[in-house]
Design an enzyme around this catalytic site. Structure first.
Site, PDB file in Angstrom:
ATOM      1  CE  LYS A 285     -18.830 -42.103  17.802  1.00 17.49           C
ATOM      2  NZ  LYS A 285     -18.579 -40.674  17.553  1.00 17.49           N
ATOM      3  CD  GLU A 371     -23.663 -25.517  18.435  1.00 20.17           C
ATOM      4  OE1 GLU A 371     -23.624 -26.607  17.831  1.00 20.17           O
ATOM      5  OE2 GLU A 371     -23.991 -25.403  19.642  1.00 20.17           O
ATOM      6  NE  ARG A 399     -26.937 -26.401  20.133  1.00 19.44           N
ATOM      7  CZ  ARG A 399     -27.386 -27.299  21.014  1.00 19.44           C
ATOM      8  NH1 ARG A 399     -28.539 -27.906  20.795  1.00 19.44           N
ATOM      9  NH2 ARG A 399     -26.703 -27.593  22.093  1.00 19.44           N
TER      10      ARG A 399
END
Length: 642
Positions: A285, A371, A399
Site C-alpha cells: 500500500k 459490523e 450492514r
C-alpha cells in the site's frame, strides 16, 4: 494543480485493448507512468490514495491478460480503482474525481461498462462475481468474473458466505486476494513464484484431474488419505488450506508488483479448466510515493497535496471536528467509569477511537470490517454490565441492522451507538451518505435516538448514553466542524425526551433535529428581519419526542417547520404522526411543514452544495415558511444569504 507527468506509453492507451498489443517488457514502464498519472491527479483532487498506488501493476496485468469488459472485473471495496479508471476510457476526466458532476471515487455501473458492479461498502465482490459467473454459464458464454478483494475486506463474513457458495461457478470465477497488510517478505520471491506457476499450470491441473478420476475408483478410505496428502503437500509449499476447504484452488502468494510473476500465473488461471481459483497476491500500500509509503496509514485518503513535498493542503478549522469532540468526551467519561469500552469496525481513526485506544488500549476493540459481529459483540458485553460504545458510520451501521433489532433492541440491552457521518458527506457521495439511520432506528421499540445540534450537545449526549443503563441509545452527529459554540468542561446527562428552546418568537417555529441547527438560526434571523417573529427549537431527541414542547409550538405559532438531515420516515414523520394523533392538525389556522433529504440518492459534491441541492439551507427554510404563510415574495429570500 501539479504539472502533468510525461507518459508516452500511457498516452497510447485509451482502453485496455490498446495495451494488449504491447510486449510484456513494456508493461513496467506503462505501470510507472500510470502510477505517476494517478499521483498527479489525486494531488489536485484529493481522494483515496494508498490503495490505488498498491494495485497499479495488478491493474495493468489483469486488463492485459483478461478480456475486459467481457470478462467482468469487480474491485472490492472500490477505492483502489483509480488506475482502473485511467485505463478504461476515463483518463480525460480523472481530475474530476469526487467533484460535483465528476467521476465517482468508487466503481459505478452508470459510469462505464468496465464497472460491472458498484462497490463502496466492503466484501461484496465475491458474491457479485459468483452471480456473474453463474449467469455466464447459463448463457453459454466463456466470460470470467474476477473479484479483487483486499485482505481487510476478507475480515467480513459475507466474503466467506460467498466462497462457500462458489463451487458451481467453476473456472469462470477468479478471486484475487490483494494482501497489502505486510511488506513483500522473502517467501514471496522466486521460489514462491515458481511454485505458483507450476501449481497453476495446465499440466499440473490436468494431472490433478487425472488423479481425481483415478481416486473415484479407489476405496473411500484411500481417497480421503490421498486427498489429504495432496492438500498437505501443497499447503506446506503455498498455504491456502482454508480456501481449499471452501472449494477454491489456491495459488500464491505471489509478488503483486512483479510482472514476471503476475503474468504467467494470471495466464494459467485464465486458461485453467478447473476452478474456482483464488490467487493470493501481495502488494504494498502506498507504493511508489515516498510520503504515502512512510505514513502510518499509507496515505489511505488524502486532501489535495503537493507532489514534490507531500504536504497536505488542509484548511484551518474554525471549530473542533465533531469526531474529535466525541472521542475526547468518551475518554473523559471513561476516566470516571471503568466499565466503558469502545468498539470500532475497522475505522479507529475515522471514528476517533484511535484517541480512546491510546488512552485505554485494553478497553478498545477493532473487530475488522464486521459490523454485524461488532454489534452483537457489544450486546454480549452489555449483558454482563459493561457499557459498550459502538462507534460506526451511519452508512455502515446499515450492514448490522438485523443485529440492532434482534440482538439489541428486542432485549433492551444498553448498547450505545455513536453514529458518525450522519447526513450528507460530500465527495464520498451516495454510497456513504448517512441518510437513513433516524428512520431505521427511531422505528424500533426500546430505542432512544438523539441527534447533536452542535458540538456541546454532542458532549451532553455522550454523557447521556453513559447514564442510560436500561435501554439502547444512539446519538448521531455530522462529518466536519461544529458551530464553534463554547464547550463545557465535561458533558452532563440530558433529561430523556426533552428538547430546548434557543430563541422565542410567535409566528413561525423551526423545530430542528441535528446538524441543520445552524441553518435554522440563520433562517430565523432572516424571518425576524421581515417582521416574522420566529422560534428556534432543538429537538435533541427523535425518540422519544418532546411531546410537551411540540404541543406548545403548535399552540403558539401559525407555522411549525421540522428540519432534519435524514430521509423520509424520520423525525418529521414522527412529529407528523404525533400531531395527527393528538388532533393538533385539525385547526385551519395552523400549518406543519417537514423538511428532509429528497427521496433520491444524491451524487457527490461539496457538503455545502449537497445541502443546497437538498433544499436544507437557511434560504429554503425561509421560503418554506413564507409559502406556508401565503407570501409570494419568497424568491428574493433565496439569495438573502448569498
Amino acid at each position: 494543480m501539479s504539472k502533468k507527468p510525461e507518459t508516452p506509453l500511457l498516452d497510447q492507451v485509451t482502453f485496455p485493448a490498446d495495451m494488449r498489443d504491447m510486449k510484456p517488457t513494456q508493461l513496467k514502464q506503462l505501470a510507472d507512468e500510470l502510477r505517476a498519472e494517478m499521483i498527479s491527479a489525486v494531488s489536485s483532487t484529493g481522494g483515496h490514495f494508498g490503495s490505488g498506488l498498491g494495485v497499479v501493476e495488478l491493474t495493468v496485468a489483469i486488463h492485459y491478460v483478461f478480456n475486459t469488459p467481457d470478462d467482468k472485473l469487480i474491485w472490492d471495496v472500490g477505492h483502489q480503482c483509480y488506475p482502473h479508471k485511467i485505463l478504461t476510457g476515463r483518463r480525460d476526466r480523472i481530475r474530476t474525481l469526487r467533484q460535483g458532476g465528476g467521476l465517482s471515487g468508487f466503481t459505478k455501473r452508470t459510469e462505464s461498462e468496465y464497472d460491472p458492479f458498484g462497490a463502496a461498502h466492503s466484501s461484496t465482490s465475491i458474491s457479485a462475481a459468483v452471480g456473474m459467473a453463474m449467469a455466464s454459464k447459463f448463457a453459454g458464454k466463456p466470460d470470467k468474473a474476477i473479484a479483487v478483494i483486499g485482505d481487510g475486506a476478507m475480515s467480513a463474513g459475507m466474503a466467506y458466505e460467498a466462497m462457500n457458495n462458489a463451487a458451481q461457478a467453476g473456472n469462470q470465477l477468479v478471486v484475487i486476494l490483494n494482501d497489502n497488510d505486510m511488506s513483500i517478505a522473502p517467501p514471496v520471491g522466486a521460489m514462491s513464484a515458481y511454485l505458483s506457476r507450476v501449481l497453476s499450470s495446465r499440466e499440473y491441473l490436468s494431472i490433478r484431474d487425472i488423479g481425481r478420476s483415478l481416486m473415484k475408483r479407489l476405496p473411500k478410505q484411500l481417497v480421503t488419505t490421498a486427498r489429504r496428502a495432496e492438500e498437505y503437500a501443497r499447503g506446506l509449499a503455498t498455504g491456502g488450506t482454508l480456501f481449499e476447504e471452501l472449494g477454491f484452488y489456491y495459488i500464491g502468494p505471489i509478488d503483486g508488483h512483479n510482472f514476471d510473476h503476475l503474468l504467467p500465473v494470471l495466464e494459467n488461471v485464465r486458461d485453467a479448466k478447473e476452478g474456482p481459483i483464488l490467487v493470493h497476491v501481495v502488494t504494498e500500500k502506498g507504493r511508489g510515493h515516498p510520503f504515502g509509503k512512510a505514513a502510518a496509514d499509507k496515505y489511505h485518503a488524502v486532501p489535495k497535496f503537493d507532489v514534490v513535498t507531500g504536504e497536505l493542503k488542509k484548511s484551518t478549522p474554525k471549530a473542533p471536528q465533531y469526531t474529535k469532540v466525541f472521542a475526547n468526551s468518551l475518554v473523559q467519561e471513561a476516566e470516571k467509569d471503568d466499565k466503558i469500552v469502545a468498539i470500532s469496525a475497522a475505522m479507529p481513526s475515522g471514528t476517533g477511537l484511535d484517541v480512546f485506544g491510546k488512552r485505554f488500549p485494553d478497553r478498545t476493540f477493532d473487530v475488522g470490517i464486521a459490523e454485524q459481529h461488532g454489534v452483537t459483540f457489544a450486546a454480549g458485553m452489555a449483558t454482563q454490565g459493561m457499557k459498550p460504545f459502538a462507534a460506526i458510520y451511519s452508512t455502515f451501521l446499515q450492514r448490522a441492522y438485523d443485529q440492532v433489532v434482534h440482538d439489541v433492541a428486542i432485549q433492551k440491552l444498553p448498547v450505545r451507538f455513536a453514529i458518525d457521518r450522519a447526513g450528507l458527506v460530500g465527495s464520498d457521495g451516495q454510497t456513504h451518505a448517512g441518510s437513513f439511520d433516524i428512520t431505521y432506528l427511531a422505528s424500533l421499540p426500546n430505542m432512544i435516538v438523539m441527534a447533536a445540534g452542535d458540538e456541546a450537545e454532542l458532549m451532553h449526549m455522550v454523557a447521556t448514553a453513559v447514564a442510560v443503563d436500561d435501554y439502547p441509545t444512539a446519538f448521531r452527529y455530522p462529518r466536519g466542524e461544529g458551530l464553534g459554540v463554547e464547550l463545557p468542561a465535561i458533558g452532563s446527562p440530558l433529561e430523556i425526551g426533552r428538547g430546548r428552546i434557543l430563541r422565542e418568537g410567535s409566528k413561525v417555529a423551526i423545530l430542528s433535529l441535528g446538524g441543520r441547527l445552524g441553518e435554522a438560526l440563520k433562517a430565523a434571523d432572516i424571518l425576524d428581519s421581515r417582521g416574522l417573529s420566529t422560534t428556534v427549537a432543538d429537538a435533541r431527541f427523535a425518540k422519544p419526542l418532546d411531546q410537551a414542547m411540540i404541543r406548545d409550538l403548535a399552540a403558539n405559532h401559525e407555522v411549525v417547520i421540522t428540519i432534519e438531515e435524514g430521509a423520509i420516515g424520520g423525525f418529521g414523520s414522527h412529529v407528523l404522526e404525533f400531531m395527527s394523533g393528538e388532533g393538533l392538525l385539525d385547526s385551519a389556522s395552523f400549518k406543519l411543514r417537514t423538511m428532509k433529504l429528497p427521496d433520491i440518492f444524491q451524487e457527490q459534491d461539496s457538503p455545502e452544495k449537497q445541502y443546497e441541492q437538498a433544499h436544507l439551507t437557511a434560504p429554503y427554510i425561509v421560503e418554506t415558511a413564507l409559502r406556508a404563510l401565503g407570501h409570494n415574495d419568497f424568491e428574493a429570500s433565496r439569495g438573502a444569504l448569498a
